[in-house]
Design a protein around this motif. Structure first.
Motif, PDB file in Angstrom:
ATOM      1  N   GLU A   5       3.792 -12.631   7.382  1.00 24.90           N
ATOM      2  CA  GLU A   5       2.513 -12.266   7.009  1.00 24.90           C
ATOM      3  C   GLU A   5       2.752 -10.491   7.157  1.00 24.90           C
ATOM      4  O   GLU A   5       2.372  -9.797   6.214  1.00 24.90           O
ATOM      5  CB  GLU A   5       1.534 -12.551   7.886  1.00 24.90           C
ATOM      6  CG  GLU A   5       0.033 -12.024   7.424  1.00 24.90           C
ATOM      7  CD  GLU A   5      -1.180 -12.769   8.017  1.00 24.90           C
ATOM      8  OE1 GLU A   5      -1.896 -12.010   8.592  1.00 24.90           O
ATOM      9  OE2 GLU A   5      -0.855 -13.898   8.351  1.00 24.90           O
ATOM     10  N   ARG A   6       3.242 -10.004   8.084  1.00 25.00           N
ATOM     11  CA  ARG A   6       3.540  -8.531   8.507  1.00 25.00           C
ATOM     12  C   ARG A   6       4.806  -8.144   7.408  1.00 25.00           C
ATOM     13  O   ARG A   6       4.271  -7.046   6.769  1.00 25.00           O
ATOM     14  CB  ARG A   6       4.268  -8.593   9.591  1.00 25.00           C
ATOM     15  CG  ARG A   6       4.251  -7.057   9.968  1.00 25.00           C
ATOM     16  CD  ARG A   6       4.873  -6.802  11.470  1.00 25.00           C
ATOM     17  NE  ARG A   6       6.134  -7.060  11.592  1.00 25.00           N
ATOM     18  CZ  ARG A   6       6.858  -7.377  12.845  1.00 25.00           C
ATOM     19  NH1 ARG A   6       5.827  -7.224  13.882  1.00 25.00           N
ATOM     20  NH2 ARG A   6       7.867  -7.771  12.963  1.00 25.00           N
ATOM     21  N   ASP A   7       5.638  -9.048   6.882  1.00 21.96           N
ATOM     22  CA  ASP A   7       6.633  -8.406   5.756  1.00 21.96           C
ATOM     23  C   ASP A   7       5.559  -8.365   4.452  1.00 21.96           C
ATOM     24  O   ASP A   7       6.038  -7.465   3.688  1.00 21.96           O
ATOM     25  CB  ASP A   7       7.543  -9.328   5.635  1.00 21.96           C
ATOM     26  CG  ASP A   7       8.698  -9.340   6.795  1.00 21.96           C
ATOM     27  OD1 ASP A   7       8.440  -8.460   7.798  1.00 21.96           O
ATOM     28  OD2 ASP A   7       9.526 -10.430   6.965  1.00 21.96           O
ATOM     29  N   THR A   8       4.899  -9.145   4.154  1.00 20.87           N
ATOM     30  CA  THR A   8       4.122  -9.074   2.938  1.00 20.87           C
ATOM     31  C   THR A   8       3.126  -8.113   2.946  1.00 20.87           C
ATOM     32  O   THR A   8       3.249  -7.297   1.887  1.00 20.87           O
ATOM     33  CB  THR A   8       3.217 -10.342   2.763  1.00 20.87           C
ATOM     34  OG1 THR A   8       4.211 -11.701   2.887  1.00 20.87           O
ATOM     35  CG2 THR A   8       2.776 -10.469   1.246  1.00 20.87           C
ATOM     36  N   CYS A  11       5.180  -4.954   2.045  1.00 21.26           N
ATOM     37  CA  CYS A  11       5.486  -4.840   0.854  1.00 21.26           C
ATOM     38  C   CYS A  11       4.289  -4.480  -0.203  1.00 21.26           C
ATOM     39  O   CYS A  11       4.658  -3.847  -1.115  1.00 21.26           O
ATOM     40  CB  CYS A  11       6.100  -6.383   0.082  1.00 21.26           C
ATOM     41  SG  CYS A  11       7.899  -6.760   0.931  1.00 21.26           S
ATOM     42  N   ILE A  12       3.183  -4.865   0.120  1.00 17.90           N
ATOM     43  CA  ILE A  12       2.190  -4.597  -0.497  1.00 17.90           C
ATOM     44  C   ILE A  12       1.981  -3.138  -0.454  1.00 17.90           C
ATOM     45  O   ILE A  12       1.391  -2.136  -1.388  1.00 17.90           O
ATOM     46  CB  ILE A  12       0.957  -5.255  -0.177  1.00 17.90           C
ATOM     47  CG1 ILE A  12       0.736  -6.555  -0.646  1.00 17.90           C
ATOM     48  CG2 ILE A  12      -0.384  -4.641  -0.737  1.00 17.90           C
ATOM     49  CD1 ILE A  12       0.021  -7.463  -0.013  1.00 17.90           C
ATOM     50  N   VAL A  13       2.151  -2.429   0.787  1.00 19.37           N
ATOM     51  CA  VAL A  13       1.637  -1.241   1.015  1.00 19.37           C
ATOM     52  C   VAL A  13       3.084  -0.221   0.291  1.00 19.37           C
ATOM     53  O   VAL A  13       2.525   0.984  -0.086  1.00 19.37           O
ATOM     54  CB  VAL A  13       1.914  -0.903   2.588  1.00 19.37           C
ATOM     55  CG1 VAL A  13       1.802   0.716   2.929  1.00 19.37           C
ATOM     56  CG2 VAL A  13       0.556  -1.409   3.195  1.00 19.37           C
ATOM     57  N   ARG A  46      -5.706 -11.488   0.087  1.00 21.57           N
ATOM     58  CA  ARG A  46      -5.482 -12.294   1.291  1.00 21.57           C
ATOM     59  C   ARG A  46      -5.335 -11.352   2.454  1.00 21.57           C
ATOM     60  O   ARG A  46      -5.508 -11.435   3.541  1.00 21.57           O
ATOM     61  CB  ARG A  46      -4.495 -13.431   1.251  1.00 21.57           C
ATOM     62  CG  ARG A  46      -5.120 -14.602   0.363  1.00 21.57           C
ATOM     63  CD  ARG A  46      -3.927 -15.536   0.376  1.00 21.57           C
ATOM     64  NE  ARG A  46      -3.207 -16.111   1.855  1.00 21.57           N
ATOM     65  CZ  ARG A  46      -1.911 -15.866   2.200  1.00 21.57           C
ATOM     66  NH1 ARG A  46      -1.155 -15.531   1.217  1.00 21.57           N
ATOM     67  NH2 ARG A  46      -1.586 -16.263   3.444  1.00 21.57           N
ATOM     68  N   PHE A  47      -4.387 -10.310   1.999  1.00 21.30           N
ATOM     69  CA  PHE A  47      -4.253  -9.460   3.180  1.00 21.30           C
ATOM     70  C   PHE A  47      -5.027  -7.914   3.187  1.00 21.30           C
ATOM     71  O   PHE A  47      -4.894  -7.206   4.302  1.00 21.30           O
ATOM     72  CB  PHE A  47      -2.555  -8.964   2.717  1.00 21.30           C
ATOM     73  CG  PHE A  47      -1.661 -10.040   2.641  1.00 21.30           C
ATOM     74  CD1 PHE A  47      -0.903 -10.522   4.178  1.00 21.30           C
ATOM     75  CD2 PHE A  47      -1.509 -10.885   1.567  1.00 21.30           C
ATOM     76  CE1 PHE A  47      -0.382 -11.494   4.266  1.00 21.30           C
ATOM     77  CE2 PHE A  47      -0.408 -11.867   1.734  1.00 21.30           C
ATOM     78  CZ  PHE A  47      -0.034 -12.217   2.848  1.00 21.30           C
TER      79      PHE A  47
END
Length: 198
Positions: A5-8, A11-13, A46-47
């Motif tokens: 979750e933190r990795d995703t 990646c979005i940021v 979702r994030f």
């Protein structure tokens, strides 16, 4: 240890920052970010519940890096005056490298100021706490005049704003005025105890 979750989120940021830098905050859509990551927009949501919250995350990364740099300077075993000078110059150089001649990144900050003022205020409070800590140490040691650390910190931030605010840095570059080094020396002259003659 993996943290999917933190990795995703990271990646979005990362992707958002690239888009904000390349085409600007206003032109970037959540769909653009999602497509570049081979995700659906729904998955991005979702994030992050909005593009505004993604912008806040990009801004938080920038401000966190600046705050971490200042914290490292605070921890150094040297005089308050030496550390404060370096903190003010570091703030200028970090913001200059990130925002000067970067109109699209300035646009991102404008959007944050309009849409996410609480996030901006949070950074100002943390910045003031870092500067104020060194000012208080200088007052306590007798290196600085017996000023109120909180009021002095607010004056320092105001005096340095044209060298730290992304938009003012660009606009004030065309207005005659002191260099960052000259303004820092002016600020320090108002803080430091006058040197007595031999």
């Amino acid at each position: 240890m993996s943290h999917p979750e933190r990795d995703t989120r990271r990646c979005i940021v990362d992707a958002a920052e690239r888009f904000f830098r390349d085409i600007g905050y206003q032109k970037t859509t959540v769909a653009d970010i999602a497509k570049s990551l081979r995700m659906s927009p729904a998955n991005v949501y979702r994030f992050f519940d909005s593009k505004k919250s993604i912008n806040e995350a990009v801004l938080a990364r920038f401000k966190g890096e600046l705050e971490e740099s200042l914290s490292l300077i605070i921890a150094e075993p040297r005089s308050a005056g030496s550390r404060l000078r370096e903190m003010l110059m570091a703030s200028y150089r970090i913001n200059q490298a990130r925002f000067i001649d970067q109109q699209r990144m300035q646009e991102m900050v404008c959007a944050a100021m309009e849409e996410s003022w609480d996030a901006i205020l949070g950074h100002i409070e943390r910045y003031d706490a870092l500067i104020g800590k060194v000012v208080a140490e200088g007052v306590a040691s007798g290196e600085f005049r017996p000023v109120d650390p909180q009021a002095a910190t607010q004056c320092i931030r105001t005096a340095m704003i044209r060298f730290q605010h992304p938009l003012l840095m660009a606009q004030c570059a065309r207005i005659p005025g002191p260099s960052a080094e000259e303004m820092i020396e002016f600020v320090m002259a108002g803080l430091e105890q006058p040197k007595t003659g031999a």
